[in-house]
Design a protein around this motif. Structure first.
Motif, PDB file in Angstrom:
ATOM      1  N   LEU A 194      -2.638  -6.059   5.984  1.00 15.74           N
ATOM      2  CA  LEU A 194      -1.703  -7.089   6.441  1.00 15.74           C
ATOM      3  C   LEU A 194      -2.221  -8.508   6.215  1.00 15.74           C
ATOM      4  O   LEU A 194      -1.470  -9.363   5.743  1.00 15.74           O
ATOM      5  CB  LEU A 194      -1.328  -6.862   7.903  1.00 15.74           C
ATOM      6  CG  LEU A 194      -0.389  -5.685   8.155  1.00 15.74           C
ATOM      7  CD1 LEU A 194      -0.091  -5.550   9.639  1.00 15.74           C
ATOM      8  CD2 LEU A 194       0.891  -5.814   7.377  1.00 15.74           C
ATOM      9  N   PRO A 195      -3.497  -8.811   6.507  1.00 17.25           N
ATOM     10  CA  PRO A 195      -3.975 -10.160   6.179  1.00 17.25           C
ATOM     11  C   PRO A 195      -3.979 -10.447   4.672  1.00 17.25           C
ATOM     12  O   PRO A 195      -3.677 -11.569   4.251  1.00 17.25           O
ATOM     13  CB  PRO A 195      -5.406 -10.195   6.732  1.00 17.25           C
ATOM     14  CG  PRO A 195      -5.399  -9.195   7.820  1.00 17.25           C
ATOM     15  CD  PRO A 195      -4.469  -8.110   7.358  1.00 17.25           C
ATOM     16  N   LEU A 196      -4.291  -9.452   3.862  1.00 18.59           N
ATOM     17  CA  LEU A 196      -4.238  -9.632   2.414  1.00 18.59           C
ATOM     18  C   LEU A 196      -2.810  -9.872   1.950  1.00 18.59           C
ATOM     19  O   LEU A 196      -2.557 -10.740   1.122  1.00 18.59           O
ATOM     20  CB  LEU A 196      -4.828  -8.410   1.714  1.00 18.59           C
ATOM     21  CG  LEU A 196      -4.889  -8.454   0.201  1.00 18.59           C
ATOM     22  CD1 LEU A 196      -5.849  -9.546  -0.245  1.00 18.59           C
ATOM     23  CD2 LEU A 196      -5.307  -7.112  -0.341  1.00 18.59           C
ATOM     24  N   LEU A 197      -1.879  -9.143   2.514  1.00 15.95           N
ATOM     25  CA  LEU A 197      -0.473  -9.341   2.185  1.00 15.95           C
ATOM     26  C   LEU A 197       0.003 -10.724   2.629  1.00 15.95           C
ATOM     27  O   LEU A 197       0.797 -11.356   1.940  1.00 15.95           O
ATOM     28  CB  LEU A 197       0.369  -8.252   2.843  1.00 15.95           C
ATOM     29  CG  LEU A 197       1.822  -8.145   2.444  1.00 15.95           C
ATOM     30  CD1 LEU A 197       1.930  -7.839   0.959  1.00 15.95           C
ATOM     31  CD2 LEU A 197       2.504  -7.063   3.242  1.00 15.95           C
ATOM     32  N   ALA A 198      -0.509 -11.202   3.748  1.00 15.69           N
ATOM     33  CA  ALA A 198      -0.138 -12.536   4.223  1.00 15.69           C
ATOM     34  C   ALA A 198      -0.642 -13.626   3.273  1.00 15.69           C
ATOM     35  O   ALA A 198      -0.010 -14.672   3.130  1.00 15.69           O
ATOM     36  CB  ALA A 198      -0.697 -12.770   5.617  1.00 15.69           C
ATOM     37  N   ARG A 199      -1.763 -13.386   2.609  1.00 12.51           N
ATOM     38  CA  ARG A 199      -2.267 -14.362   1.648  1.00 12.51           C
ATOM     39  C   ARG A 199      -1.540 -14.288   0.322  1.00 12.51           C
ATOM     40  O   ARG A 199      -1.398 -15.299  -0.362  1.00 12.51           O
ATOM     41  CB  ARG A 199      -3.758 -14.152   1.405  1.00 12.51           C
ATOM     42  CG  ARG A 199      -4.601 -14.572   2.552  1.00 12.51           C
ATOM     43  CD  ARG A 199      -6.047 -14.401   2.215  1.00 12.51           C
ATOM     44  NE  ARG A 199      -6.850 -14.897   3.308  1.00 12.51           N
ATOM     45  CZ  ARG A 199      -8.042 -15.402   3.162  1.00 12.51           C
ATOM     46  NH1 ARG A 199      -8.582 -15.462   1.966  1.00 12.51           N
ATOM     47  NH2 ARG A 199      -8.705 -15.835   4.189  1.00 12.51           N
ATOM     48  N   ILE A 200      -1.095 -13.107  -0.056  1.00 11.95           N
ATOM     49  CA  ILE A 200      -0.443 -12.928  -1.353  1.00 11.95           C
ATOM     50  C   ILE A 200       0.997 -13.421  -1.325  1.00 11.95           C
ATOM     51  O   ILE A 200       1.450 -14.103  -2.243  1.00 11.95           O
ATOM     52  CB  ILE A 200      -0.497 -11.445  -1.787  1.00 11.95           C
ATOM     53  CG1 ILE A 200      -1.931 -11.047  -2.086  1.00 11.95           C
ATOM     54  CG2 ILE A 200       0.387 -11.196  -2.987  1.00 11.95           C
ATOM     55  CD1 ILE A 200      -2.113  -9.580  -2.351  1.00 11.95           C
ATOM     56  N   VAL A 201       1.720 -13.060  -0.282  1.00 11.01           N
ATOM     57  CA  VAL A 201       3.147 -13.403  -0.191  1.00 11.01           C
ATOM     58  C   VAL A 201       3.269 -14.890   0.103  1.00 11.01           C
ATOM     59  O   VAL A 201       2.623 -15.406   1.018  1.00 11.01           O
ATOM     60  CB  VAL A 201       3.821 -12.567   0.922  1.00 11.01           C
ATOM     61  CG1 VAL A 201       5.251 -13.001   1.123  1.00 11.01           C
ATOM     62  CG2 VAL A 201       3.746 -11.101   0.591  1.00 11.01           C
ATOM     63  N   PRO A 202       4.089 -15.609  -0.667  1.00  7.80           N
ATOM     64  CA  PRO A 202       4.264 -17.047  -0.388  1.00  7.80           C
ATOM     65  C   PRO A 202       4.819 -17.273   1.024  1.00  7.80           C
ATOM     66  O   PRO A 202       5.592 -16.469   1.536  1.00  7.80           O
ATOM     67  CB  PRO A 202       5.295 -17.478  -1.430  1.00  7.80           C
ATOM     68  CG  PRO A 202       5.234 -16.454  -2.499  1.00  7.80           C
ATOM     69  CD  PRO A 202       4.830 -15.183  -1.828  1.00  7.80           C
TER      70      PRO A 202
END
Length: 110
Positions: free
Chosen positions: A97-105
């Motif tokens: 989830l933190p990685l997805l938060a960084r990837i998704v604008p």
């Protein structure tokens, strides 16, 4: 927000199915129900749709439990699968989830 909602829904259903399989085991009414979503040779369009639903929402929990159940006995299966559920939740909440938060604008989920 849509991306987090979709990934969260997939994870919630996978964790729910994993917990139900852990409680009831294999073979059980839960495993037969989950197995019913998968069609080996789909012929109609709705069979293809349910296969996509199966692979997104059920497959990881179902196939991992069957693999562990075939290899180990009852008690080891329950113990290993419970540890795997806890570890996978920590990896999902701590890394995915933190990685997805960084990837998704940012404008996609605000």
């Amino acid at each position: 927000m849509l991306v987090f909602g979709f990934v969260g829904a997939i994870a919630a259903v996978q964790f729910t199915n994993a917990f139900l399989l852990w409680v009831f085991g294999y073979p059980s009414i839960v495993s037969k129900y989950l197995e019913g979503f998968h069609t080996k040779n789909p012929r109609k369009w709705y069979d293809h749709v349910f296969n996509v639903v199966f692979w997104l929402f059920i497959s990881i929990a179902y196939f991992s439990y069957r693999k562990v159940d075939k290899r180990y006995g009852f008690l080891k299966t329950k113990l290993y699968y419970a540890l795997a559920i806890i570890l996978s939740f920590l990896v999902f909440a701590g890394f995915i989830l933190p990685l997805l938060a960084r990837i998704v604008p940012e404008h996609w989920y605000t």
